[in-house]
Enzyme design. Sequence first.
Site, PDB file in Angstrom:
ATOM      1  NE  ARG A  30      -0.774   4.933  -3.404  1.00  0.00           N
ATOM      2  CZ  ARG A  30       0.439   4.961  -3.926  1.00  0.00           C
ATOM      3  NH1 ARG A  30       1.445   4.352  -3.293  1.00  0.00           N
ATOM      4  NH2 ARG A  30       0.686   5.579  -5.059  1.00  0.00           N
ATOM      5  CG  ASP A  31      -2.370  -2.568   3.289  1.00  0.00           C
ATOM      6  OD1 ASP A  31      -2.195  -3.761   2.995  1.00  0.00           O
ATOM      7  OD2 ASP A  31      -2.924  -2.204   4.362  1.00  0.00           O
ATOM      8  CB  ILE A  32      -6.934   0.203   4.472  1.00  0.00           C
ATOM      9  CG1 ILE A  32      -7.864   1.297   4.931  1.00  0.00           C
ATOM     10  CG2 ILE A  32      -6.901  -0.968   5.444  1.00  0.00           C
ATOM     11  CD1 ILE A  32      -9.330   0.884   4.931  1.00  0.00           C
ATOM     12  CG  ASN A  88       1.511 -12.382   4.544  1.00  0.00           C
ATOM     13  OD1 ASN A  88       2.712 -12.636   4.666  1.00  0.00           O
ATOM     14  ND2 ASN A  88       0.994 -11.214   4.882  1.00  0.00           N
ATOM     15  CB  VAL A  97      -7.688 -10.313   2.582  1.00  0.00           C
ATOM     16  CG1 VAL A  97      -8.693 -10.235   1.435  1.00  0.00           C
ATOM     17  CG2 VAL A  97      -7.914  -9.171   3.575  1.00  0.00           C
ATOM     18  CG  HIS A 101      -3.406  -9.903  -0.736  1.00  0.00           C
ATOM     19  ND1 HIS A 101      -4.286 -10.875  -0.311  1.00  0.00           N
ATOM     20  CD2 HIS A 101      -2.684  -9.555   0.350  1.00  0.00           C
ATOM     21  CE1 HIS A 101      -4.118 -11.098   0.984  1.00  0.00           C
ATOM     22  NE2 HIS A 101      -3.134 -10.319   1.400  1.00  0.00           N
ATOM     23  CG  HIS A 103       1.436  -7.460   1.250  1.00  0.00           C
ATOM     24  ND1 HIS A 103       0.741  -6.643   2.113  1.00  0.00           N
ATOM     25  CD2 HIS A 103       0.901  -8.692   1.412  1.00  0.00           C
ATOM     26  CE1 HIS A 103      -0.164  -7.355   2.775  1.00  0.00           C
ATOM     27  NE2 HIS A 103      -0.085  -8.607   2.364  1.00  0.00           N
TER      28      HIS A 103
HETATM   29  P1  AMP Z   1      -2.731 -10.186   4.422  1.00  0.00           P
HETATM   30  O1  AMP Z   1      -2.567 -10.050   5.909  1.00  0.00           O
HETATM   31  O2  AMP Z   1      -1.487 -10.646   3.717  1.00  0.00           O
HETATM   32  O3  AMP Z   1      -3.932 -11.046   4.073  1.00  0.00           O
HETATM   33  O4  AMP Z   1      -2.977  -8.741   3.863  1.00  0.00           O
HETATM   34  C1  AMP Z   1      -4.224  -8.135   3.821  1.00  0.00           C
HETATM   35  C2  AMP Z   1      -3.975  -6.675   3.693  1.00  0.00           C
HETATM   36  O5  AMP Z   1      -5.157  -6.071   3.240  1.00  0.00           O
HETATM   37  C3  AMP Z   1      -3.587  -5.987   5.009  1.00  0.00           C
HETATM   38  O6  AMP Z   1      -2.319  -5.358   4.868  1.00  0.00           O
HETATM   39  C4  AMP Z   1      -4.718  -4.989   5.222  1.00  0.00           C
HETATM   40  O7  AMP Z   1      -4.261  -3.779   5.789  1.00  0.00           O
HETATM   41  C5  AMP Z   1      -5.226  -4.790   3.809  1.00  0.00           C
HETATM   42  N1  AMP Z   1      -6.619  -4.374   3.717  1.00  0.00           N
HETATM   43  C6  AMP Z   1      -7.704  -4.931   4.321  1.00  0.00           C
HETATM   44  N2  AMP Z   1      -8.816  -4.283   3.979  1.00  0.00           N
HETATM   45  C7  AMP Z   1      -8.436  -3.311   3.102  1.00  0.00           C
HETATM   46  C8  AMP Z   1      -9.148  -2.299   2.393  1.00  0.00           C
HETATM   47  N3  AMP Z   1     -10.475  -2.156   2.489  1.00  0.00           N
HETATM   48  N4  AMP Z   1      -8.437  -1.461   1.597  1.00  0.00           N
HETATM   49  C9  AMP Z   1      -7.098  -1.596   1.489  1.00  0.00           C
HETATM   50  N5  AMP Z   1      -6.371  -2.529   2.133  1.00  0.00           N
HETATM   51  C10 AMP Z   1      -7.033  -3.379   2.933  1.00  0.00           C
END
Ligand code: AMP
Length: 115
Positions: A30-32, A88, A97, A101, A103
């Site tokens: 799950r996204d944080i 992204n 990140v 990944h 979404h």
């Molecule tokens: P992006 O902006 O496409 O690189 O997405 C990175 C996603 O990772 C964002 O939606 C963040 O909310 C999510 N994220 C970052 N750190 C964590 C974490 N520790 N646990 C879960 N989701 C995370």
Amino acid sequence: MSSDCIFCKILQGEIPSTEVYSDETFYAFRDINPGAPTHILVIPREHIPAITDAGEEHAELLGQMLLRANAIAREEGLPENGFRYVLNCGEWGGQTVFHIHLHILGGRPLGWPPG
Ligand code: AMP
């Protein structure tokens, strides 16, 4: 694995996460900071910084990632009303990140185009 990658740290269990799915190739959690009622990230265990870093050798992995996401979306009950996949890439694409990944976003009507 990349020592300064937060998603690699999640894979290693060094950073906690809410697991949705796990196997030897993929992990989903799950996204944080959820952008929708359902917001799940599907990541390969292999550290690939961005989709543009993927090569021919990753073709099967990327196909499997989409099929895995489909299975997760079905388990979450998303296909009935519709949902969205987002990948992204790079700074202007909103990537924060640098570990591939996918979404999975759903659970409410989603606007288009994104910001
Ligand atoms: P992006 O902006 O496409 O690189 O997405 C990175 C996603 O990772 C964002 O939606 C963040 O909310 C999510 N994220 C970052 N750190 C964590 C974490 N520790 N646990 C879960 N989701 C995370």
